[in-house]
Design an enzyme around this catalytic site. Structure first.
Site, PDB file in Angstrom:
ATOM      1  N   GLU A  47     -10.798  38.374 -25.485  1.00 12.85           N
ATOM      2  CA  GLU A  47      -9.353  38.124 -25.404  1.00 12.85           C
ATOM      3  C   GLU A  47      -8.894  37.408 -26.670  1.00 12.85           C
ATOM      4  O   GLU A  47      -9.622  36.579 -27.229  1.00 12.85           O
ATOM      5  CB  GLU A  47      -9.083  37.221 -24.193  1.00 12.85           C
ATOM      6  CG  GLU A  47      -7.664  36.692 -24.084  1.00 12.85           C
ATOM      7  CD  GLU A  47      -7.520  35.584 -23.042  1.00 12.85           C
ATOM      8  OE1 GLU A  47      -6.436  35.487 -22.455  1.00 12.85           O
ATOM      9  OE2 GLU A  47      -8.493  34.831 -22.822  1.00 12.85           O
ATOM     10  N   ASN A 110       0.015  38.966 -23.811  1.00 15.57           N
ATOM     11  CA  ASN A 110      -1.423  38.841 -24.032  1.00 15.57           C
ATOM     12  C   ASN A 110      -1.998  40.225 -23.733  1.00 15.57           C
ATOM     13  O   ASN A 110      -2.065  40.638 -22.566  1.00 15.57           O
ATOM     14  CB  ASN A 110      -1.994  37.775 -23.101  1.00 15.57           C
ATOM     15  CG  ASN A 110      -3.418  37.418 -23.423  1.00 15.57           C
ATOM     16  OD1 ASN A 110      -4.149  38.215 -23.992  1.00 15.57           O
ATOM     17  ND2 ASN A 110      -3.846  36.221 -23.030  1.00 15.57           N
ATOM     18  N   LYS A 127      -1.805  41.427 -19.942  1.00 14.35           N
ATOM     19  CA  LYS A 127      -2.309  40.493 -18.935  1.00 14.35           C
ATOM     20  C   LYS A 127      -1.242  40.153 -17.899  1.00 14.35           C
ATOM     21  O   LYS A 127      -0.120  39.759 -18.250  1.00 14.35           O
ATOM     22  CB  LYS A 127      -2.797  39.223 -19.637  1.00 14.35           C
ATOM     23  CG  LYS A 127      -3.472  38.195 -18.738  1.00 14.35           C
ATOM     24  CD  LYS A 127      -4.010  37.067 -19.607  1.00 14.35           C
ATOM     25  CE  LYS A 127      -4.711  35.984 -18.824  1.00 14.35           C
ATOM     26  NZ  LYS A 127      -5.245  34.928 -19.724  1.00 14.35           N
ATOM     27  N   GLU A 146       0.101  29.466 -21.721  1.00  8.63           N
ATOM     28  CA  GLU A 146       0.244  30.919 -21.646  1.00  8.63           C
ATOM     29  C   GLU A 146       1.570  31.316 -20.999  1.00  8.63           C
ATOM     30  O   GLU A 146       2.182  32.320 -21.377  1.00  8.63           O
ATOM     31  CB  GLU A 146      -0.932  31.541 -20.888  1.00  8.63           C
ATOM     32  CG  GLU A 146      -2.219  31.563 -21.677  1.00  8.63           C
ATOM     33  CD  GLU A 146      -3.227  32.555 -21.120  1.00  8.63           C
ATOM     34  OE1 GLU A 146      -2.893  33.744 -21.002  1.00  8.63           O
ATOM     35  OE2 GLU A 146      -4.340  32.108 -20.786  1.00  8.63           O
ATOM     36  N   CYS A 172      -9.231  37.894 -18.951  1.00 10.94           N
ATOM     37  CA  CYS A 172      -9.493  36.491 -18.615  1.00 10.94           C
ATOM     38  C   CYS A 172      -9.152  36.153 -17.170  1.00 10.94           C
ATOM     39  O   CYS A 172      -9.850  36.573 -16.249  1.00 10.94           O
ATOM     40  CB  CYS A 172      -8.771  35.578 -19.597  1.00 10.94           C
ATOM     41  SG  CYS A 172      -9.375  33.856 -19.556  1.00 10.94           S
ATOM     42  N   ASN A 197     -11.112  33.624 -22.921  1.00 12.84           N
ATOM     43  CA  ASN A 197     -11.259  32.313 -23.556  1.00 12.84           C
ATOM     44  C   ASN A 197     -11.172  31.302 -22.425  1.00 12.84           C
ATOM     45  O   ASN A 197     -10.077  31.030 -21.910  1.00 12.84           O
ATOM     46  CB  ASN A 197     -10.125  32.044 -24.541  1.00 12.84           C
ATOM     47  CG  ASN A 197     -10.194  32.834 -25.826  1.00 12.84           C
ATOM     48  OD1 ASN A 197     -10.430  32.280 -26.901  1.00 12.84           O
ATOM     49  ND2 ASN A 197      -9.944  34.137 -25.740  1.00 12.84           N
TER      50      ASN A 197
END
Length: 303
Positions: A47, A110, A127, A146, A172, A197
């Site tokens: 990611e 993302n 994502k 995020e 993730c 991550n």
């Protein structure tokens, strides 16, 4: 028909704030060469592969924030990786921060993509399950912004044809949600690629920090087994800007067994041969969706 894929996962060691995209792409290319030398036809990268994981910082300056995003893919910095993929006939999955402008407005995601052995993008995912918080929380030792820096994905969980195999993606935190795996399974995915991550410390629940690896592997193994599919997970690992990130990159079989796993917190390539006939061992029996699912009892899930 017997279908197999020699699959690689390219775990990255830490990326520091000062590292250039050129140096990062060179590391990726080195791992692609190693994957090729082991006979792999496809490699999974992490990611947000092209920068340090910037949601750990509160960034007020918009120009600085924009510098962490890719506005096109491939771009000049990343084109050498695409060229090498075509030269070696090795496809790849890679995650990055995506910035697009629609109707004059900036949108940030993302994102991950699938690239085939010709170096062509054949699929995109954004994502969906964004963790963290949207406002600066200065009492935290590091941020997880995020929800400030990305929108939740708007592409669903698509599945793409790659070398005769059906491949889906997630990123993730998506791996922790059973809905991710079930929708991908229902969409026919035989392999799910993902990068992550993951900090080894959770500031709001430090009593769970010792369970970080366990929860990571639990999510992958359960998701693969309960949907009869292969999973390939690539970490960005090691001490990045002073904080340790989880390693444990791995490849998981449809039985839930880990068939390959990293053993460092640095750049590392792991490989396994994925036999897609093994998917049927699960999907034709214990998790035969057509025979055994009872979706009329699951309506609460979609509310």
């Amino acid at each position: 028909m017997l279908r197999k894929m020699n699959l690689a996962v390219g775990q990255m060691g830490p990326i520091q704030r000062a590292d250039s995209r050129a140096s990062i792409v060179n590391r990726l290319m080195e791992m692609m060469h190693e994957a090729k030398s082991r006979g792999a036809k496809f490699i999974v990268f992490p990611e947000a592969t092209l920068t340090s994981f910037f949601p750990r910082w509160y960034i007020a300056d918009e120009a600085e924030l924009d510098s962490y995003y890719e506005t096109e893919m491939p771009n000049a910095s990343v084109q050498p990786l695409f060229d090498l993929a075509a030269e070696l006939s090795v496809g790849f999955y890679i995650g990055y921060a995506e910035l697009v402008v629609e109707n004059g407005l900036k949108r940030r995601f993302n994102t991950s993509i699938l690239v085939d052995a010709l170096g062509k993008i054949i699929g995109k995912y954004r994502k969906i399950h964004l963790p963290g918080h949207a406002e600066h929380e200065p009492d935290r030792p590091f941020q997880n912004l995020e929800k400030r820096y990305f929108e939740s994905g708007d592409l669903g969980f698509p599945v793409y044809e790659l070398a005769g195999n059906k491949v889906g993606m997630c990123i993730c935190n998506d791996r922790r949600w059973p809905e991710t795996w079930r929708v991908l399974g229902l969409n026919g995915a035989e392999l799910v690629c993902l990068g992550y991550n993951t900090p080894m410390v959770e500031p709001r629940t430090p009593q769970h920090s010792h369970l970080t690896s366990f929860h990571h592997l639990l999510s992958l193994q359960a998701g693969a087994y309960q949907n009869g599919l292969w999973a390939a997970a690539a970490a960005k690992a090691g001490v990045e800007e002073g904080w340790l990130l989880l390693a444990h990159s791995c490849i998981v079989a449809p039985t839930g067994e880990i068939v390959a796993s990293s053993n460092t917190i640095d750049d590392e390539v792991i490989t396994a041969v994925c036999d897609f006939s093994r998917n049927r061992e699960i999907r034709d029996h214990i998790f035969n969706f057509e025979k055994h699912r009872q979706p009329h009892h699951y309506k609460k899930i979609a509310e």
